[in-house]
Design an enzyme around this catalytic site. Structure first.
Site, PDB file in Angstrom:
ATOM      1  N   GLU A  30       0.824  -1.213   0.000  1.00  0.00           N
ATOM      2  CA  GLU A  30       0.000   0.000   0.000  1.00  0.00           C
ATOM      3  C   GLU A  30       0.863   1.271   0.000  1.00  0.00           C
ATOM      4  OE1 GLU A  30      -4.022  -1.758   2.122  1.00  0.00           O
ATOM      5  OE2 GLU A  30      -2.633  -0.590   3.355  1.00  0.00           O
ATOM      6  N   GLU A  79      -6.388  -7.891  -0.817  1.00  0.00           N
ATOM      7  CA  GLU A  79      -7.070  -7.885   0.476  1.00  0.00           C
ATOM      8  C   GLU A  79      -8.558  -7.665   0.221  1.00  0.00           C
ATOM      9  OE1 GLU A  79      -5.426  -5.102   3.250  1.00  0.00           O
ATOM     10  OE2 GLU A  79      -3.341  -5.660   2.801  1.00  0.00           O
TER      11      GLU A  79
END
Length: 688
Positions: free
Chosen positions: A151, A313
Site C-alpha cells: 500500500e 485484500e
C-alpha cells in the site's frame, strides 16, 4: 496495452501471518484452507525484523518453514517485500530514513509507513533486504509471485524530510533544466517569489494562511509520484534480475501516485485492496447513497490499469483500529456479495484479509475470516461457499473482461490540482458521484478511464458516451482528440470550469472554456461559485422531458453561456438569479456525434434528464427487468458473456426475465419472474 493477471481459473486466497501464531497452529490452518478451496496465501510484507533482527544479520529460516508447509498442502505463496515497516534498529540508528511533517519534525517509530522514499540510506537498506530475501526464496516451489512493499503512500502521501527537499530539487532540475524555466512555470514573479538558487526551493512548508503557490503544489504531487515509482523500481529491478520467472505486483490505490505509470513501467499487473464498507463511512448528505455498492467505482478504476487483476485484500469481517474507523460486522451474505462485486469488475485472484483476527496490536479489531477463538463461524461458512462456487465456475469466468458502453474520464493532473483548487476540485467529486450513481441505478455498465498522454482514439472510441465533467487543465491536443472522438459518433459531456488551464496550471488568456471552446461552440460570458450566500439557480429544461423537470437546481458553480456557433442547441436555461433566461446547458452536433456543455456541476436530477435525452439505456433491457437496488454488469470473452446481478439490498429483489437464461452458480435455467435473496448473487450465461 493494459497488463492483466493471467489465470486459467478463478482462485481464492487469504492473507496469513505465521509470525503472529504458534507454529503448532500452521498445519491445521493450512489444512482447513484447502478444505475451503483456498489455494493461495500472501505473507511476509511486515516481517523485516524477523528477516533481519540486527543490521546485516539475516535469518530466513522461520518463513522457510512456513513455505515448506504451505507447499506440502498445495498452497501457492505470494511474498511481500517488507519495506513498509522498517525495524526499530534501523530507524533508531538512521533517523534520516524517517518522514517528517511540514515543520520538519520527524514521525517516530511505532506505526508503519513512517519512512521517506528519498533517503539514500533507506534505499540502500531496502535494496539489501529485498536482494537477500529474493535469493533466499526465489527457488522455493511454493512461491508464485511477489508483492512490492504494501500500500504505497497509505496513511501518508506527502513527504517533508530533508532528503525529500533535496530529491525534489533534483527532480525539478531534470524537469526544467534552468531556474528561468522553473520561475516561468511557477509564475514566481507574483508576490516576489522568484528563485535565484536551487537551494531556495522547498516542498510545501508552513506559511501565512497555508496557501502555497498552486503551481509548486501541482509539481509537488508529480514529484511524489515519480519518487514513489522510483522507490518501487529499486525493488522490481532486483527481482527481475534474480527471479525473472515470477510475476510482480503491488497493492492499493493511494494518493499522489500515477498507478497507471507504475503498472506500465514496472508491474505484471496491478492489485487492489477491497474494503466496501469504507464507502459507507463517507456518504455525507447524499440522497439515496450507493453505500457499499459505491465501491464498484474504485474497482472500475483498478480495471483501467489491469482489466483482470488481483484483489490482495478482500474484506471478510468487521474492520477498525484501536482508535479509529470502526465498521460493523458484514451481514449474512455480504462477504459473498462483496467477493462477487470484485469478480464482476475484473478480479481473477481474490485474497481475503485475513485468515484469523490478530489477538494483539493495532489491528486486533480488524477482523478476518476466523475469530480469536478459532472455532467455526458464519464468515468461515460463507467463504467456504465462495470457494466451492469458484471451483464450479472459475474456468468459465477467468480471463473474461468487463464490458461497458459508457465511461467517466479523469486524469491525474486535474485530480491533483483539484486537491488545492476549490474552483474545480469539489465539482469533479460531485459530478463523478452523481453520474456513477445514476448509471448504476439504471443498470448501465460504466468504466472509469484515466486520460494520459499515451491515450489514443482507439481507447475512447469503444464508448458510446464519455463524461469528462470538469477538466480544468486541458491541452489543445486533448481537445483535438475529444473532437475526433465526437466526430466519429461519440457523445461527450463536459461541465463547468472546463479547459481554462494549461499543464503548468496557468489560466489561458482566451475565453472559457478555453481549449474546448471551439468544440463546444460556446463561450462563458459570466460565472459564479455557488457557495455561502450565493444561491443555486433553478433550471428551465428545454429538452424532450421539459414537463418533468420542474424545480431542477444547479450545483456548485454557474456559468452563463453564450452561443457562438449556429449549430448549438440550448437544452436548459437558468430560471432564476440575475442571469435568468441565459443558456445553462447546450449541445452541438459534431460529425456523427455530439458534445454537451453544462455550466455547473452535475447532480442526479440533471443526469437523469440527460440520459433520457440521449437515449442511454441498459444493454439488457430486452432480456430482463431489474430493480435499481441490484447492480448489473457483464464480463465477456470472444464467444461467451456472463451477466452478473448483485443485490445490495437487505430485502428480496424481484427479477423479471423476458427470455430463458441459465444461472451458473445454481445450474438452473430460469424464466419469467424470480426472486433474489438479500445480498444475493446471480450469474447468467447470455448470448453475445
Amino acid at each position: 496495452m493494459a497488463k492483466s493477471i493471467q489465470m486459467e481459473e478463478l482462485k481464492l486466497g487469504v492473507c496469513y501471518y505465521p509470525e503472529h501464531w504458534s507454529e503448532e497452529l500452521w498445519e491445521d490452518d493450512f489444512r482447513r484452507m484447502r478444505e475451503m478451496n483456498i489455494t493461495v496465501i500472501r505473507m511476509a510484507e511486515f516481517a523485516w525484523s524477523i528477516f533481519e533482527p540486527e543490521e546485516g544479520q539475516f535469518d530466513f529460516s522461520f518463513f522457510g518453514r512456513a513455505l515448506d508447509l504451505a507447499h506440502q498442502y498445495g498452497l501457492g505463496v505470494i511474498l511481500g517485500t517488507p519495506t513498509a515497516t522498517p525495524p526499530a534498529w534501523l530507524t533508531e540508528k538512521y533517523p534520516e530514513v524517517l518522514n517528517a511533517n511540514k515543520d520538519g519534525v520527524l514521525y517516530r517509530h511505532g506505526m508503519r509507513r513512517h519512512n521517506n522514499y528519498s533517503s539514500p540510506i533507506y534505499r540502500q537498506q531496502c535494496e539489501k533486504i529485498v536482494r537477500n530475501m529474493v535469493i533466499a526464496y526465489k527457488d522455493h516451489p511454493a512461491v508464485i509471485g511477489w508483492q512490492i512493499d504494501n500500500e504505497l503512500n497509505c496513511h501518508m502521501d506527502v513527504f517533508y524530510a530533508e532528503a525529500d527537499h533535496i530529491a525534489f530539487r533534483e527532480w525539478l532540475k531534470s524537469r526544467y533544466n534552468t531556474l528561468e524555466n522553473l520561475n516561468q512555470a511557477w509564475g514566481t514573479v507574483f508576490w516576489s517569489q522568484t528563485y535565484t538558487e536551487w537551494e531556495q526551493i522547498y516542498l510545501t512548508r508552513n506559511m501565512v494562511n497555508q496557501s502555497p503557490n498552486p503551481h509548486l503544489a501541482l509539481d509537488e504531487k508529480r514529484f511524489i509520484s515519480a519518487n514513489t515509482i522510483s522507490f518501487a523500481k529499486l525493488q522490481v529491478d532486483i527481482i527481475r534480475e534474480l527471479d525473472p520467472q515470477h510475476w510482480i505486483t503491488t497493492n492499493g490505490t493511494f494518493g499522489h501516485i500515477d498507478n497507471h505509470e507504475l503498472t506500465d513501467e514496472l508491474l505484471d499487473f496491478f492489485s487492489y485492496d477491497s474494503y466496501p464498507q469504507f464507502a459507507t463511512i463517507f456518504t455525507g448528505e447524499d440522497e439515496k447513497p450507493l453505500q457499499d455498492r459505491a465501491w464498484s467505482m474504485k474497482l472500475s478504476n483498478v480495471r483501467n490499469m489491469s482489466p483482470n487483476f488481483c484483489v490482495m485484500e478482500q474484506q471478510s469481517g468487521p474492520g477498525g483500529w484501536v482508535d479509529s474507523i470502526g465498521m460493523g460486522t458484514p451481514r449474512p451474505g455480504q462477504i459473498r456479495l462483496w467477493s462477487y462485486q470484485s469478480v464482476l469488475h475484473g478480479t481473477d485472484l481474490l485474497v481475503y484479509f485475513r485468515w484469523r483476527t490478530a489477538t494483539f496490536g493495532t489491528e486486533m479489531y480488524w477482523h478476518g475470516i476466523n475469530d480469536y477463538h478459532n472455532q467455526p463461524n458464519r464468515r468461515v461458512r460463507e467463504v467456504a461457499q465462495v470457494g466451492e462456487e469458484f471451483v464450479k465456475i472459475g474456468r468459465a469466468i477467468a480471463g473474461t473482461t468487463y464490458q461497458a458502453d459508457a465511461a467517466i474520464l479523469q486524469d491525474y493532473d486535474n485530480m491533483w490540482d483539484g486537491e488545492l483548487d476549490e474552483w474545480h476540485g469539489p465539482l469533479h467529486q460531485q459530478s463523478t458521484r452523481a453520474w456513477y450513481k445514476q448509471l448504476q441505478y439504471r443498470h448501465i455498465p460504466t468504466d472509469l478511464v484515466t486520460l494520459r498522454s499515451s491515450t489514443v482514439l482507439e481507447d475512447l472510441s469503444k464508448y458510446k458516451v464519455i463524461i469528462y465533467a470538469h477538466p480544468a487543465i486541458m491541452t489543445d491536443e486533448t481537445a483535438e482528440l475529444l473532437q475526433t472522438y465526437v466526430s466519429q459518433g461519440g457523445t461527450l459531456l463536459l461541465g463547468a470550469r472546463t479547459g481554462y488551464k494549461d499543464l503548468k496550471g496557468h489560466c489561458y488568456m482566451r475565453p472559457f472554456p478555453g481549449a474546448a471552446a471551439e468544440l463546444c461552440g460556446v463561450t462563458v460570458e459570466d460565472f459564479t461559485l455557488v457557495k455561502g450566500t450565493v444561491p443555486a439557480a433553478e433550471l428551465q429544461w428545454k429538452g424532450k422531458r421539459e414537463q418533468l423537470q420542474a424545480g431542477m437546481q444547479t450545483v456548485g458553480f454557474n456559468e452563463v453561456l453564450h452561443v457562438e456557433n449556429p449549430e448549438v442547441q440550448v437544452v436548459a436555461e437558468y430560471a432564476s438569479e440575475y442571469y435568468a433566461g441565459s443558456p445553462a446547458m447546450t449541445k452541438r452536433a459534431v460529425g456523427q456525434g455530439e458534445v454537451w456543455y453544462y455550466g455547473a456541476a452535475y447532480n442526479e436530477q440533471v443526469v437523469d434528464a440527460i440520459m433520457d435525452e440521449i437515449g442511454l439505456f441498459s444493454p439488457v433491457d430486452d432480456l430482463m427487468e431489474v430493480p435499481s437496488e441490484v447492480e448489473l454488469g457483464i464480463r465477456s470473452s470472444n464467444d461467451k458473456a456472463y451477466l452478473f446481478l448483485l443485490n445490495f439490498s437487505d430485502k428480496q429483489a424481484g427479477i423479471k426475465l423476458k427470455k430463458e437464461a441459465k444461472e451458473l452458480l445454481s445450474g438452473t435455467t430460469y424464466k419469467n419472474e424470480i426472486k433474489m435473496s438479500p445480498y444475493g448473487v446471480f450469474i447468467f450465461e447470455i448470448d453475445k
